[in-house]
Enzyme design. Structure first.
Site, short mmCIF file in Angstrom:
data_model
loop_
_atom_site.label_atom_id
_atom_site.label_comp_id
_atom_site.label_asym_id
_atom_site.label_seq_id
_atom_site.Cartn_x
_atom_site.Cartn_y
_atom_site.Cartn_z
N LYS A 1 2.45 9.39 8.77
CA LYS A 1 1.62 9.04 9.38
C LYS A 1 2.52 9.38 11.09
O LYS A 1 2.13 10.21 11.81
CB LYS A 1 2.26 7.04 9.70
CG LYS A 1 1.20 6.91 8.41
CD LYS A 1 0.65 5.25 9.09
CE LYS A 1 -0.66 4.98 7.01
NZ LYS A 1 -1.84 4.84 7.89
N ASP B 1 8.98 2.28 1.43
CA ASP B 1 8.26 2.86 1.81
C ASP B 1 8.16 2.61 3.69
O ASP B 1 7.06 1.15 4.30
CB ASP B 1 7.10 2.22 1.28
CG ASP B 1 5.22 3.42 2.09
OD1 ASP B 1 5.76 3.96 2.95
OD2 ASP B 1 4.92 2.99 0.81
N PHE C 1 1.05 -1.17 -0.22
CA PHE C 1 0.23 0.09 -0.01
C PHE C 1 0.92 1.53 -0.06
O PHE C 1 1.90 1.03 0.84
CB PHE C 1 -1.02 -0.13 1.28
CG PHE C 1 -1.57 1.25 1.45
CD1 PHE C 1 -3.61 1.07 0.10
CD2 PHE C 1 -1.94 2.37 1.70
CE1 PHE C 1 -4.09 1.35 0.23
CE2 PHE C 1 -2.94 3.42 1.46
CZ PHE C 1 -3.81 2.99 0.91
C1 LIG Z 1 2.93 1.86 4.03
C2 LIG Z 1 1.95 3.09 3.27
N1 LIG Z 1 2.59 3.82 2.48
C3 LIG Z 1 1.44 4.86 1.94
C4 LIG Z 1 0.79 5.35 2.70
C5 LIG Z 1 -0.46 6.31 2.48
O1 LIG Z 1 -0.68 6.91 3.14
P1 LIG Z 1 -1.31 8.56 3.46
O2 LIG Z 1 -2.64 8.03 3.77
O3 LIG Z 1 -1.02 9.17 4.68
O4 LIG Z 1 -1.34 9.08 1.92
C6 LIG Z 1 0.09 4.43 3.83
C7 LIG Z 1 -1.32 4.38 4.76
O5 LIG Z 1 -1.79 3.77 5.35
C8 LIG Z 1 1.08 3.13 4.15
O6 LIG Z 1 0.32 2.22 4.89
#
Ligand SMILES: Cc1ncc(COP(=O)(O)O)c(C=O)c1O
Length: 406
Positions: A257, A228, A143
Site C-alpha cells: 500500500k 501484517d 484481511f
Molecule cells: C492488512 C492487509 N493485508 C493484505 C492486503 C492485500 O493487499 P493487496 O490488495 O495489495 O494484495 C490488504 C489489502 O487491503 C490489507 O489491508
C-alpha cells in the site's frame, strides 16, 4: 442514479461493463487526474480524496518527489531480472532495514504476495526449526489478500466460501482474544499472523496488551509472530510502523500500500533468525524492480525526512476531535475509532453506503468499510484545512439524513 452522482456518465463506464470482469462494485465516477489530496473525474468535477487509492497514495497524488524519481528512473533502467544487483532495490532495502526492527527484506508486487511470502517463510522456519510445524493462526475479520492461500488466512467467510476447498494449514480465531490463539496453538503451529489494527475488518483497534501478550506467547512457544502492516505501516497510524505503538517487535512484517505512494510494491521483512530462505526457495520476476524501488525510496525518504508520521498523528487527532463533535450531534453515530489517519465512524444502522454516495455528490470520497461503518484513509499529507472541508461535507450529509428521520 449513477448519472447524477459523477459529473457525467461516460462511455468508459459502459465499455467497462461490457469488457471487464464484474468483480468490483464501483461508484459511477471515472477518475482521470489527481494532485495532492484532490482528484478529478472525466467531466471535470473535483473531489477531496479520503480513500487515497485504498490507503495507498500516502503522499497524495502525483507528489513531486515520487514523480521526479519515476521520471528519472524511467529514463535510466526500468526492469532487470533479479539475477542482477540493482541499486534502487538495495537503497530501498537499506532505508527499510535502517528504520525498522527487521534485518532483511524481500520485495514483491502487492500486499497479498507479501503475506504469501511471509507465510512461506514461516513454513520454511517450521520445517527447519519446529519439526515440520506448518500451521498459521490468523484472526476473524482479518484481511490478508486475494490469493488462494491468503483467502484461507483471511478470516472472513464471504471471501472463503466461493473457493473451497482452500489450502490447508490456516486456523482463524477471534481477534483481540489471546486465549483463542493459545487454544489454537499446537505442535503443528509455526506462526501467528495478525494486523496491529484490522483495516478491512472495520478499523478494529485491539486492547493495549493484545500484541504484547501474543508476542510473549510466541516467544514461549518458539513460534513466529508475523505482523501484517500492509494497511497500518509506513506512517498511516502515526508512527512509521504500528508495532512501535504497542511496545513489541515482530519476527516478520509485511508491507505494501503506502510504501510506494501509488506504485505497486509489496515487501516482507524478517529478523535475521527468521530469514531462512535458501537460494531458489522464493523469487519474483518484477519484485523490487528499479522503477518501483526508486519511487518507493523517494516516498519512504520523504516520509522519514519530513516526519510525516508525526504530522499524521497531529492531523489525525484534529480529525478525531471533529468526528467526536459530529458524534455528539448525531445520534446515529456510535463511535469514532482508529489511529493516525486510519479512522472510522460507526453507525447504529446500515447507512454507510448512503453516506458514501451522498458524500460523493458533495465532492468527498470516503469508503464504507462495513454496512454500518465509514472509513477514512486520506493521504498522510492532508492539512487541517482539508479535514475541515471533509467535516463540513459530512455534517451537511448527516444533517440531511437526520432531517429525513435517521
Ligand atoms: C492488512 C492487509 N493485508 C493484505 C492486503 C492485500 O493487499 P493487496 O490488495 O495489495 O494484495 C490488504 C489489502 O487491503 C490489507 O489491508
Amino acid at each position: 442514479m449513477g448519472q447524477q452522482l459523477g459529473s457525467k456518465m461516460d462511455n468508459w463506464q459502459e465499455l467497462e461493463h461490457r469488457l471487464y470482469m464484474q468483480t468490483f462494485k464501483r461508484v459511477p465516477v471515472t477518475l482521470v487526474r489527481g494532485q495532492g489530496a484532490r482528484v478529478w473525474d472525466s467531466g471535470g468535477k473535483e473531489y477531496l480524496d479520503f480513500v487515497a487509492g485504498w490507503a495507498v497514495n500516502s503522499l497524495g497524488h502525483c507528489h513531486p518527489a515520487v514523480v521526479e524519481a519515476l521520471k528519472e528512473q524511467a529514463q535510466t533502467l526500468v526492469q532487470t531480472s533479479n539475477q542482477f544487483y540493482t541499486i534502487p532495490q538495495i537503497q530501498l532495502a537499506q532505508l527499510l532495514v535502517g528504520n525498522s526492527c527487521l534485518e532483511r527484506v524481500f520485495f514483491c508486487n502487492s500486499g497479498a504476495e507479501a503475506c504469501e511470502g511471509a507465510i512461506k517463510l514461516a513454513r520454511r522456519y517450521g520445517k527447519l526449526h519446529l519439526g515440520g510445524a506448518y500451521e498459521i493462526i490468523t484472526t476473524r475479520d482479518s484481511f490478508h489478500g486475494r490469493t488462494l492461500a491468503m483467502v484461507a488466512a483471511t478470516g472472513q467467510g464471504k471471501f472463503q466460501e466461493p473457493y473451497v476447498p482452500l489450502p490447508d494449514g490456516f486456523i482463524n480465531v477471534d481477534y483481540n482474544d489471546v486465549d483463542a490463539i493459545k487454544g489454537a496453538t499446537s505442535s503443528q503451529t509455526c506462526a501467528v499472523m495478525v494486523e496491529p489494527i484490522q483495516g478491512e475488518g472495520g478499523v478494529n483497534v485491539p486492547n493495549d496488551k493484545y500484541l504484547e501478550e501474543i508476542r510473549a506467547w510466541c516467544d514461549d512457544k518458539g513460534i513466529l509472530l508475523i505482523l501484517d502492516e500492509i494497511q497500518t505501516g509506513v506512517g498511516r497510524t502515526g508512527t512509521l510502523f504500528a508495532y512501535e505503538q504497542f511496545g513489541i517487535e515482530p519476527d516478520v512484517m509485511t508491507l505494501a500500500k503506502g510504501l510506494g505512494s501509488g506504485v505497486p510494491i509489496g515487501a516482507f521483512l524478517a529478523k535475521e533468525r527468521a530469514s531462512v530462505f535458501a537460494a531458489g526457495e522464493h523469487g519474483s520476476t518484477f519484485g523490487g524492480n528499479p522503477l518501483v524501488c526508486a519511487a518507493s525510496f523517494a516516498t519512504l525518504k520523504f516520509i522519514i525526512d519530513n516526519d510525516v508520521p508525526g504530522k499524521t498523528r497531529r492531523v489525525g487527532r484534529y480529525f478525531v476531535s471533529g468526528l467526536e463533535k459530529l458524534k455528539a450531534k448525531f445520534g446515529f453515530i456510535t463511535d469514532v475509532r482508529g489511529r493516525g489517519l486510519l479512522l472510522a465512524l460507526g453507525f447504529t444502522g446500515d447507512i454507510a453506503e448512503e453516506v458514501v454516495l451522498a458524500c460523493l455528490e458533495q465532492g468527498l470520497l470516503v469508503n464504507g468499510v462495513k454496512p454500518n461503518a465509514l472509513r477514512f484513509m486520506p493521504p498522510l499529507t492532508i492539512t487541517e484545512k482539508d479535514v475541515d472541508e471533509a467535516l463540513g461535507i459530512l455534517e451537511t450529509v448527516f444533517t440531511r439524513m437526520a432531517s429525513h428521520g435517521r
